[in-house]
Design a protein around this motif. Structure first.
Motif, PDB file in Angstrom:
ATOM      1  N   PHE A   1       0.825  -1.209   0.000  1.00  0.00           N
ATOM      2  CA  PHE A   1       0.000   0.000   0.000  1.00  0.00           C
ATOM      3  C   PHE A   1       0.860   1.260   0.000  1.00  0.00           C
ATOM      4  O   PHE A   1       0.532   2.248  -0.656  1.00  0.00           O
ATOM      5  CB  PHE A   1      -0.987  -0.001   1.173  1.00  0.00           C
ATOM      6  N   ALA A   2       1.977   1.249   0.724  1.00  0.00           N
ATOM      7  CA  ALA A   2       2.877   2.415   0.701  1.00  0.00           C
ATOM      8  C   ALA A   2       3.383   2.649  -0.714  1.00  0.00           C
ATOM      9  O   ALA A   2       3.368   3.782  -1.214  1.00  0.00           O
ATOM     10  CB  ALA A   2       4.035   2.207   1.672  1.00  0.00           C
TER      11      ALA A   2
ATOM     12  N   VAL B   1       9.779  -0.489  -6.368  1.00  0.00           N
ATOM     13  CA  VAL B   1       9.697   0.462  -5.263  1.00  0.00           C
ATOM     14  C   VAL B   1      10.265  -0.232  -4.029  1.00  0.00           C
ATOM     15  O   VAL B   1       9.821  -1.329  -3.673  1.00  0.00           O
ATOM     16  CB  VAL B   1       8.228   0.899  -5.007  1.00  0.00           C
ATOM     17  N   SER B   2      11.248   0.388  -3.397  1.00  0.00           N
ATOM     18  CA  SER B   2      11.829  -0.142  -2.163  1.00  0.00           C
ATOM     19  C   SER B   2      11.147   0.520  -0.976  1.00  0.00           C
ATOM     20  O   SER B   2      11.000   1.742  -0.941  1.00  0.00           O
ATOM     21  CB  SER B   2      13.332   0.146  -2.107  1.00  0.00           C
ATOM     22  N   CYS B   3      10.740  -0.305  -0.003  1.00  0.00           N
ATOM     23  CA  CYS B   3      10.012   0.200   1.165  1.00  0.00           C
ATOM     24  C   CYS B   3      10.533  -0.453   2.432  1.00  0.00           C
ATOM     25  O   CYS B   3      11.157  -1.516   2.391  1.00  0.00           O
ATOM     26  CB  CYS B   3       8.514  -0.130   1.045  1.00  0.00           C
TER      27      CYS B   3
ATOM     28  N   ALA C   1       4.413   1.483   6.913  1.00  0.00           N
ATOM     29  CA  ALA C   1       5.425   1.362   5.866  1.00  0.00           C
ATOM     30  C   ALA C   1       5.660   2.694   5.174  1.00  0.00           C
ATOM     31  O   ALA C   1       4.738   3.508   5.034  1.00  0.00           O
ATOM     32  CB  ALA C   1       4.995   0.313   4.837  1.00  0.00           C
ATOM     33  N   THR C   2       6.902   2.886   4.747  1.00  0.00           N
ATOM     34  CA  THR C   2       7.284   4.079   4.010  1.00  0.00           C
ATOM     35  C   THR C   2       8.108   3.694   2.788  1.00  0.00           C
ATOM     36  O   THR C   2       8.852   2.712   2.810  1.00  0.00           O
ATOM     37  CB  THR C   2       8.105   5.051   4.876  1.00  0.00           C
ATOM     38  N   VAL C   3       7.979   4.487   1.745  1.00  0.00           N
ATOM     39  CA  VAL C   3       8.768   4.284   0.541  1.00  0.00           C
ATOM     40  C   VAL C   3      10.169   4.836   0.777  1.00  0.00           C
ATOM     41  O   VAL C   3      10.334   5.966   1.237  1.00  0.00           O
ATOM     42  CB  VAL C   3       8.113   4.977  -0.678  1.00  0.00           C
ATOM     43  N   VAL C   4      11.171   4.036   0.458  1.00  0.00           N
ATOM     44  CA  VAL C   4      12.563   4.466   0.531  1.00  0.00           C
ATOM     45  C   VAL C   4      12.979   5.063  -0.810  1.00  0.00           C
ATOM     46  O   VAL C   4      13.607   6.108  -0.878  1.00  0.00           O
ATOM     47  CB  VAL C   4      13.487   3.287   0.921  1.00  0.00           C
ATOM     48  N   ARG C   5      12.597   4.377  -1.892  1.00  0.00           N
ATOM     49  CA  ARG C   5      12.889   4.852  -3.240  1.00  0.00           C
ATOM     50  C   ARG C   5      11.871   4.276  -4.207  1.00  0.00           C
ATOM     51  O   ARG C   5      11.630   3.071  -4.216  1.00  0.00           O
ATOM     52  CB  ARG C   5      14.278   4.448  -3.696  1.00  0.00           C
TER      53      ARG C   5
END
Length: 143
Positions: A71-72, A113-115, A103-107
């Motif tokens: 979902f992030a 998408v890395s989270c 959760a948060t998106v890192v990139r």
């Protein structure tokens, strides 16, 4: 290619997506935050979700991390995403009344998408206790 920002789903649409997942409905999962590369899912801890020592089963923690990560990512690149893989580290036994996966998106890239995700539990209105962390890669589904 990721959807343009104006096509990103909002909280109401994301909640409908969650409600369309029979397993999420079975667990009583709630999407409590969604947008700008972040998502939070919560569920009430019930006896049926525990393992033999009285802690939340690792599979429930993994499920929550998987959904929060996806979902992030979806909040950043659009709804056409699927989990490509993730890892989880269990830090302490999960026990309490509520489980939260934030959760948060890192990139966010064009195809991946890395989270990262923090999983915490709490009793009633007490403080949140970190019990696991996860990181994952979410695939952007191209036509």
């Amino acid at each position: 290619m990721p959807e343009p920002a104006h096509d990103l789903p909002g909280l109401d649409i994301a909640r409908k997506v969650l409600a369309a997942q029979p397993f999420s409905v079975l667990l009583g999962t709630r999407l409590t935050a969604f947008g700008e590369g972040e998502a939070t899912v919560e569920l009430d801890i019930r006896e049926e979700l525990l393992q033999q020592f009285g802690h939340v089963h690792g599979g429930v923690l993994s499920y929550a991390a998987d959904n929060a990560l996806a979902f992030a990512a979806g909040s950043a690149v659009g709804s056409r995403v699927a989990t490509a893989g993730f890892s989880i580290d269990y830090l302490r036994p999960a026990r309490g009344a509520v489980l939260r996966a934030h959760a948060t998106v890192v990139r966010a890239g064009r195809t991946r998408v890395s989270c990262r995700c923090d999983l915490s539990t709490r009793e009633a209105d007490g403080p949140w206790t970190l019990c696991a962390v996860a990181q994952g890669t979410i695939a952007v589904l191209l036509d």
